[in-house]
Design a protein around this motif. Structure first.
Motif, PDB file in Angstrom:
ATOM      1  N   UNK A  75      -8.807   4.011   0.493  1.00  0.00           N
ATOM      2  CA  UNK A  75      -8.203   5.079   1.287  1.00  0.00           C
ATOM      3  C   UNK A  75      -6.866   4.548   1.800  1.00  0.00           C
ATOM      4  N   UNK A  76      -5.758   5.127   1.318  1.00  0.00           N
ATOM      5  CA  UNK A  76      -4.428   4.637   1.707  1.00  0.00           C
ATOM      6  C   UNK A  76      -3.682   5.681   2.529  1.00  0.00           C
ATOM      7  N   UNK A  77      -4.407   6.561   3.186  1.00  0.00           N
ATOM      8  CA  UNK A  77      -3.801   7.578   4.033  1.00  0.00           C
ATOM      9  C   UNK A  77      -2.891   6.916   5.068  1.00  0.00           C
ATOM     10  N   UNK A  78      -1.619   7.266   5.037  1.00  0.00           N
ATOM     11  CA  UNK A  78      -0.680   6.723   6.011  1.00  0.00           C
ATOM     12  C   UNK A  78      -0.102   5.373   5.667  1.00  0.00           C
ATOM     13  N   UNK A  79      -0.558   4.729   4.582  1.00  0.00           N
ATOM     14  CA  UNK A  79      -0.040   3.416   4.201  1.00  0.00           C
ATOM     15  C   UNK A  79       1.310   3.570   3.505  1.00  0.00           C
ATOM     16  N   UNK A  80       2.316   2.846   3.988  1.00  0.00           N
ATOM     17  CA  UNK A  80       3.644   2.933   3.370  1.00  0.00           C
ATOM     18  C   UNK A  80       3.777   1.983   2.183  1.00  0.00           C
ATOM     19  N   UNK A  81       2.804   1.090   2.006  1.00  0.00           N
ATOM     20  CA  UNK A  81       2.901   0.077   0.954  1.00  0.00           C
ATOM     21  C   UNK A  81       2.106   0.444  -0.291  1.00  0.00           C
ATOM     22  N   UNK A  82       1.674   1.720  -0.380  1.00  0.00           N
ATOM     23  CA  UNK A  82       0.698   2.071  -1.409  1.00  0.00           C
ATOM     24  C   UNK A  82       1.310   2.704  -2.659  1.00  0.00           C
ATOM     25  N   UNK A  83       2.542   2.340  -3.019  1.00  0.00           N
ATOM     26  CA  UNK A  83       3.102   2.858  -4.265  1.00  0.00           C
ATOM     27  C   UNK A  83       2.293   2.323  -5.437  1.00  0.00           C
ATOM     28  N   UNK A 190       0.368  -4.755   3.501  1.00  0.00           N
ATOM     29  CA  UNK A 190       0.493  -3.711   4.532  1.00  0.00           C
ATOM     30  C   UNK A 190       1.098  -4.262   5.817  1.00  0.00           C
ATOM     31  N   UNK A 191       0.923  -5.566   6.036  1.00  0.00           N
ATOM     32  CA  UNK A 191       1.473  -6.205   7.231  1.00  0.00           C
ATOM     33  C   UNK A 191       2.843  -6.811   6.971  1.00  0.00           C
ATOM     34  N   UNK A 192       3.432  -6.480   5.813  1.00  0.00           N
ATOM     35  CA  UNK A 192       4.789  -6.926   5.518  1.00  0.00           C
ATOM     36  C   UNK A 192       4.915  -8.214   4.747  1.00  0.00           C
ATOM     37  N   UNK A 193       3.791  -8.845   4.380  1.00  0.00           N
ATOM     38  CA  UNK A 193       3.817 -10.104   3.634  1.00  0.00           C
ATOM     39  C   UNK A 193       3.796  -9.802   2.140  1.00  0.00           C
ATOM     40  N   UNK A 194       4.921 -10.038   1.465  1.00  0.00           N
ATOM     41  CA  UNK A 194       4.985  -9.760   0.021  1.00  0.00           C
ATOM     42  C   UNK A 194       5.167 -11.051  -0.785  1.00  0.00           C
TER      43      UNK A 194
END
Length: 260
Positions: A75-83, A190-194
């Motif tokens: 469930x990625x509702x609202x996740x900005x990292x879910x491309x 999701x916490x910005x760690x790529x």
């Protein structure tokens, strides 16, 4: 689900696990589950698929007792990292890690979603976003040839398997490991760690190689130079220009030495 503890780590993290002997496609099962109000995260794993799906509308050969066929539903509702590109690259790293952890076999990633060994494909990954009941989901399908020996004529020259023994047991262990690794990587993203993208690049089967790509009706070739933090592939064209490829309706293959 069998009570043997293999999926205990995922279950403790709130993942529902559904095992099947034969299904059309684990991605289809995952989508139907979400549409019927099922709660994610959930893992779907089958011993055989009769209608396995790959990218660009292709089928994925999925015979019984020889491979891993799984889908992880998030469930990625609202996740900005879910491309889809991001999820696919996360899944590729998670899958490569898990193969090495569970079998000791080193593999490489062919951009954007295939796992290779000795120049042949042993795994495909298909990530798809969809909406159901007001929520946004991503389902990540992973198919791995574990001990498949006979392939259809059309893929015989490009497909291979890991050559493991007791494939059904290895498949279940791999499914658990991939699920854990993927969820761990994605939580950090999701916490910005790529930082995982550096591992993706280290495992790349294409960086530094001559490649041929097709986007729609357009074809080009050049040297794969880099993969950026968003998962896009940079190709230095034969004419000196630069093409930046993003996942989607793109076909990419490594150029053979005898191709001009």
């Amino acid at each position: 689900m069998r009570e043997d503890g293999i999926f205990s780590t995922l279950i403790k993290r709130g993942v529902s696990v559904f095992e099947y002997d034969t299904v059309g496609s684990t991605n289809t099962e995952a989508r139907a589950y979400a549409q019927n109000g099922g709660i994610a995260p959930a893992l779907f794993i089958a011993n055989e698929q009769t209608a396995g799906r790959g990218r660009l509308g292709r089928s994925f050969y999925s015979p019984a007792d020889t491979g891993l066929y799984m889908t992880l539903l998030l469930d990625v509702t609202g996740d900005v990292a879910s491309s889809v590109v991001r999820i696919t690259t996360c899944a590729a790293v998670a899958t490569a890690r898990s193969i090495e952890e569970c079998t000791g076999i080193s593999v490489a990633i062919k951009w954007v979603n295939d796992i290779y060994i000795d120049g042949k494909k042993i795994c495909g990954i298909l990530a798809q976003n969809f909406e159901a009941n007001g929520k946004r989901y991503v389902m990540i399908g992973v198919g791995i040839n574990l001990s498949t020996g006979d392939f259809p004529e059309e893929i015989k020259g490009i497909a291979a398997s890991l050559g493991v023994e007791n494939a059904p047991l290895v498949a279940r262990k791999l499914a658990n490991s991939i699920g854990v690794n993927l969820m761990d990587i994605y939580e950090r993203v999701k916490n910005g760690d790529i930082l995982y993208i550096e591992e993706y690049k280290r495992r790349s089967a294409v960086i530094g190689r001559a490649v041929i790509y097709t986007v729609g009706n357009k074809q080009g070739s050049g040297i794969a130079e880099n993969i950026d933090q968003n998962g896009a592939l940079y190709v230095r064209l034969d004419n000196g220009g630069l093409e930046i490829l993003n996942s989607g309706e793109i076909s990419l293959r490594i150029k053979k030495e005898d191709e001009k």
